[in-house]
Design an enzyme around this catalytic site. Structure first.
Site, PDB file in Angstrom:
ATOM      1  N   SER A  59       0.678  -1.569  -0.118  1.00  0.00           N
ATOM      2  CA  SER A  59       0.174   0.185  -0.260  1.00  0.00           C
ATOM      3  C   SER A  59       0.799   1.266  -0.229  1.00  0.00           C
ATOM      4  O   SER A  59       0.342   2.204  -0.584  1.00  0.00           O
ATOM      5  CB  SER A  59      -0.901  -0.126   1.042  1.00  0.00           C
ATOM      6  OG  SER A  59      -0.791  -0.532   2.697  1.00  0.00           O
ATOM      7  N   GLU A 196      -8.863 -10.180   3.891  1.00  0.00           N
ATOM      8  CA  GLU A 196      -9.364  -8.660   2.672  1.00  0.00           C
ATOM      9  C   GLU A 196     -10.518  -8.766   2.515  1.00  0.00           C
ATOM     10  O   GLU A 196     -10.742  -9.413   1.298  1.00  0.00           O
ATOM     11  CB  GLU A 196      -8.208  -8.331   1.843  1.00  0.00           C
ATOM     12  CG  GLU A 196      -8.633  -7.023   1.882  1.00  0.00           C
ATOM     13  CD  GLU A 196      -7.094  -6.050   1.453  1.00  0.00           C
ATOM     14  OE1 GLU A 196      -6.640  -6.100   1.285  1.00  0.00           O
ATOM     15  OE2 GLU A 196      -8.381  -4.433   1.158  1.00  0.00           O
TER      16      GLU A 196
HETATM   17  O1  KIV Z   1      -0.142  -3.504   1.157  1.00  0.00           O
HETATM   18  C1  KIV Z   1      -1.196  -3.335   2.839  1.00  0.00           C
HETATM   19  O2  KIV Z   1      -1.376  -2.742   3.209  1.00  0.00           O
HETATM   20  C2  KIV Z   1      -1.801  -4.668   2.451  1.00  0.00           C
HETATM   21  C3  KIV Z   1      -3.266  -4.153   3.461  1.00  0.00           C
HETATM   22  C4  KIV Z   1      -3.602  -4.233   3.926  1.00  0.00           C
HETATM   23  C5  KIV Z   1      -3.583  -6.411   4.608  1.00  0.00           C
HETATM   24  O3  KIV Z   1      -1.409  -5.362   2.099  1.00  0.00           O
END
Ligand code: KIV
Length: 292
Positions: A59, A196
């Site tokens: 993310s 998720e």
């Molecule tokens: O990349 C991320 O932040 C994630 C979370 C949403 C679990 O994979």
């Protein structure tokens, strides 16, 4: 003179959280807390607050680097941020998120790139997305002694295949496939599994059927733990806030307020004031003036 700001130090004050701690917490019915972080000060604050685990999530691509989705972020960018997090957090279990195309092409690539998170960036484990199709990669990585966290449901690296950021497992057929994937990933050796954007009762059922802990995000209270993207929780991501996020602060608003105040102070010459300024003693100043 103003007092200098205290130096931030990452003194370990509690026992290191391990994959064994995860399992013990599930056995005891104690919820596991996890957050994402991408830099030193945030990791330090989370570790001092006592979070069980920190995910250096891909993310990063969206909330820090400003990309539209998670696909563009590279291994080297992930490692750069993971190293900063490892300098700040000494007790939380640190999980490096394997970016798009770092594990999909071959099992050899998957093991090599997973190894880089531990060897070059101080992570304790890695996370990768996908179900039964990732079982071979999970087996190979765990055989190399690297703990793997799985991730099923809404898997952002597959948004083009999923048709966007949409909840998964809403039909009986899709829900059964997710449960099967979860069982296969557990059997392949995952120590934990992110669920998720899946219906809460499906997430509860999967959590009950697995002996490894599930970590939910948009998956309800029946999971063994919860994870949130720090920028969502802190109100730092401008583009959208998913429905499942609880916002605990509005740091974007607070930052804008501070920046506005600074700009106004510079324009009105209220900053810098005497206490922010270094001055020469009068004798030195007088002697300089005499020499000029
Ligand atoms: O990349 C991320 O932040 C994630 C979370 C949403 C679990 O994979």
């Amino acid at each position: 003179m103003s007092t200098p700001a205290p130096v931030l130090t990452a003194a370990p004050t509690r026992k290191k959280v391990t994959t064994l701690t995860f399992r013990q917490k599930k056995e005891r019915g104690e919820p596991i807390s996890m957050l994402t972080a991408y830099d030193y000060p945030t990791a330090l604050a989370m570790d001092q607050a006592g979070v069980d685990s920190i995910l250096v999530g891909d993310s990063l691509a969206m909330v820090v680097l400003g990309y539209e989705n998670t696909l563009p972020v590279t291994m080297d960018e992930m490692l750069h941020h993971a190293r900063a997090v490892a300098r700040g957090a000494k007790s939380a279990l640190l999980v490096g998120d394997m970016p798009f195309m770092s594990y999909q092409v071959s099992v050899e690539d998957a093991v090599r790139n997973a190894g880089r998170f531990l060897k070059e960036a101080g992570m304790d484990a890695v996370k990768l997305e996908g179900g039964h199709e990732r079982a071979d990669a999970v087996r190979a990585i765990t055989s190399a002694g690297i703990p793997v966290m799985g991730h099923i449901g809404l898997t952002p690296q597959s948004i083009h295949q999923l048709g966007g950021f949409r909840a998964q497992g809403k039909t009986a057929r899709a829900a059964k496939r997710l449960l099967e994937d979860a069982l296969i990933l557990e059997e392949a050796g995952c120590f934990s599994l992110v669920l998720e954007s899946v219906p809460a009762r499906l997430a509860r059922l999967i959590s009950e059927r697995l002996s490894i802990p599930t970590i939910g995000i948009g998956a309800g209270a029946g999971c063994d733990g919860q994870v949130l993207v720090a920028h969502d929780l802190l109100g730092l991501f401008d583009r959208f806030t998913p429905k499942f996020v609880k916002q605990y602060a509005n740091l974007n608003g607070e930052m804008t307020r501070a920046f506005n105040e600074y700009i106004a102070d510079v324009q009105s010459r209220a900053f810098p004031a005497a206490e922010h300024t270094v001055e020469m003693v009068d004798e030195e100043w007088d002697s300089l003036l005499k020499e000029l």
